[in-house]
Write an enzyme that holds these catalytic residues in place. Structure first.
Site, mmCIF file in Angstrom:
data_model
loop_
_atom_site.group_PDB
_atom_site.id
_atom_site.type_symbol
_atom_site.label_atom_id
_atom_site.label_comp_id
_atom_site.label_asym_id
_atom_site.label_seq_id
_atom_site.Cartn_x
_atom_site.Cartn_y
_atom_site.Cartn_z
ATOM 1 N N HIS A 170 30.130 -94.771 53.457
ATOM 2 C CA HIS A 170 28.745 -94.483 53.855
ATOM 3 C C HIS A 170 28.256 -93.249 53.099
ATOM 4 O O HIS A 170 28.430 -92.115 53.554
ATOM 5 C CB HIS A 170 28.673 -94.260 55.375
ATOM 6 C CG HIS A 170 27.280 -94.191 55.923
ATOM 7 N ND1 HIS A 170 26.755 -95.154 56.758
ATOM 8 C CD2 HIS A 170 26.290 -93.271 55.769
ATOM 9 C CE1 HIS A 170 25.520 -94.835 57.100
ATOM 10 N NE2 HIS A 170 25.218 -93.674 56.499
ATOM 11 N N GLU A 188 22.348 -94.323 65.950
ATOM 12 C CA GLU A 188 22.204 -92.903 65.616
ATOM 13 C C GLU A 188 21.026 -92.397 66.437
ATOM 14 O O GLU A 188 21.201 -91.885 67.533
ATOM 15 C CB GLU A 188 21.980 -92.742 64.107
ATOM 16 C CG GLU A 188 21.930 -91.296 63.640
ATOM 17 C CD GLU A 188 21.595 -91.168 62.155
ATOM 18 O OE1 GLU A 188 21.823 -90.076 61.616
ATOM 19 O OE2 GLU A 188 21.081 -92.131 61.559
#
Length: 332
Positions: free
Chosen positions: A12, A195
């Site tokens: 990521h 998130e």
């Protein structure tokens, strides 16, 4: 122990978001571009919150205007990663920034990035693969164009499709066409969720986009049934602890749910997201996790192997990486 030389795999990493501030400042000076407000007095990137971070990110990216700029960026990013012991990484690349989603222009940018990546692999021993990424706050229609760019360049180097951007805009399912297009082209799938969108966004990503991995995903911890589902399905989370802390999701590492997720059987990996923005590196992530949770070498070895198993690369590349993790110098 020092984790700098420990071999690492990162899944990521935003290509532009990994640009060293000095690199962006230098490019801005070359092009006479005014980046007022992008940098703090110490030369680092300056932002107040997530919304402002996205604005600063796009302002910094605005100086990257040509395939050669991206070739230079690729070398700078990979040098930075290799210094931290990273032997393989998957980077998010956006045709939005590389030619305005025009397929011909995207091919030119991609060729320059791949050439630079090949040079870095020969010189530094780090392997790069690309995940084409649509920008959520640009909307579903532009995501379709991005997905077509991904589908037309899918193969041994462009190995995945994903989505970043403002997680509070729209729903995961709004982008189903783009993800279906990428899946039909043989690409693996990931998306940012869990998130700022909360645990519901993780469930939406699994149900509506049928992704292979989840970017972040940490707020799944707020829904015990969802944690059980992630553990049961083996869905891998691309966790970016110091990014989450820098953006205010958690006050400190001890409060971060990565250890609780791991203990519950969820397959987690460790990543940096946009390292210079969040004053981090893979070594800093490992150091902070060791201090907070007393993780030993065995835990980190398992996390790296989680990343190896979840990488979108082909089996031949995975086999070479496995040999390197096992200490086979001839495979480097």
């Amino acid at each position: 122990m020092s984790w700098r030389s420990f071999p690492k795999i990162e899944l990521h990493l935003h290509h532009e978001g990994a640009a060293p501030p000095a690199f962006i400042r230098g490019l801005a000076q070359e092009k006479s571009v005014n980046l007022a407000g992008v940098f703090a007095e110490d030369g680092s990137y300056a932002f107040r919150d997530f919304a402002h971070f996205l604005q600063v990110y796009e302002a910094a990216t605005s100086v990257l205007k040509t395939p050669d700029d991206y070739a230079r960026l690729t070398l700078a990013v990979l040098e930075q990663s290799a210094e931290q012991g990273v032997i393989y990484c998957e980077s998010f690349l956006s045709p939005d920034f590389c030619g305005g989603r025009d397929l011909g222009a995207w091919r030119e940018y991609l060729a320059a990035i791949r050439e630079a990546a090949a040079r870095a692999e020969a010189q530094m021993g780090i392997t790069l693969r690309g995940i084409v990424t649509c920008i959520r706050h640009f909307g579903p229609d532009k995501a379709r164009e991005t997905a077509l760019c991904a589908a037309e360049t899918a193969g041994d180097w462009i190995v995945g499709f994903g989505m970043g951007g403002d997680e509070t805009r729209g729903k995961q399912g709004d982008f189903a066409w783009a993800f279906d297009c990428a899946r039909e082209a043989g690409l693996k799938l990931t998306t940012h969720a869990g998130e700022f969108g909360g645990p519901a966004s993780v469930a939406q990503a699994l149900d509506d986009l049928r992704v292979d991995r989840i970017g972040h995903g940490v707020r799944a911890i707020e829904d015990p049934a969802l944690v059980d589902r992630l553990a049961a399905t083996g869905t891998v989370l691309e966790v970016c602890p110091l990014s989450n802390i820098a953006l205010g999701l958690y006050p400190q590492m001890r409060a971060h749910p990565v250890e609780r997720l791991r203990a519950a059987g969820v397959r987690v990996t460790i990543n940096t997201d946009d390292p210079p923005f969040f004053h981090t590196s893979m070594t800093r992530e490992f150091d902070a996790l060791e201090r907070a949770f007393d993780w030993d070498e065995g835990v980190f070895d398992q996390l790296v192997h989680n990343a190896l198993d979840a990488a979108f690369c082909d089996d031949a590349t995975r086999g070479k990486l496995a040999k390197r993790l096992a200490g086979d110098a001839d495979s480097a």
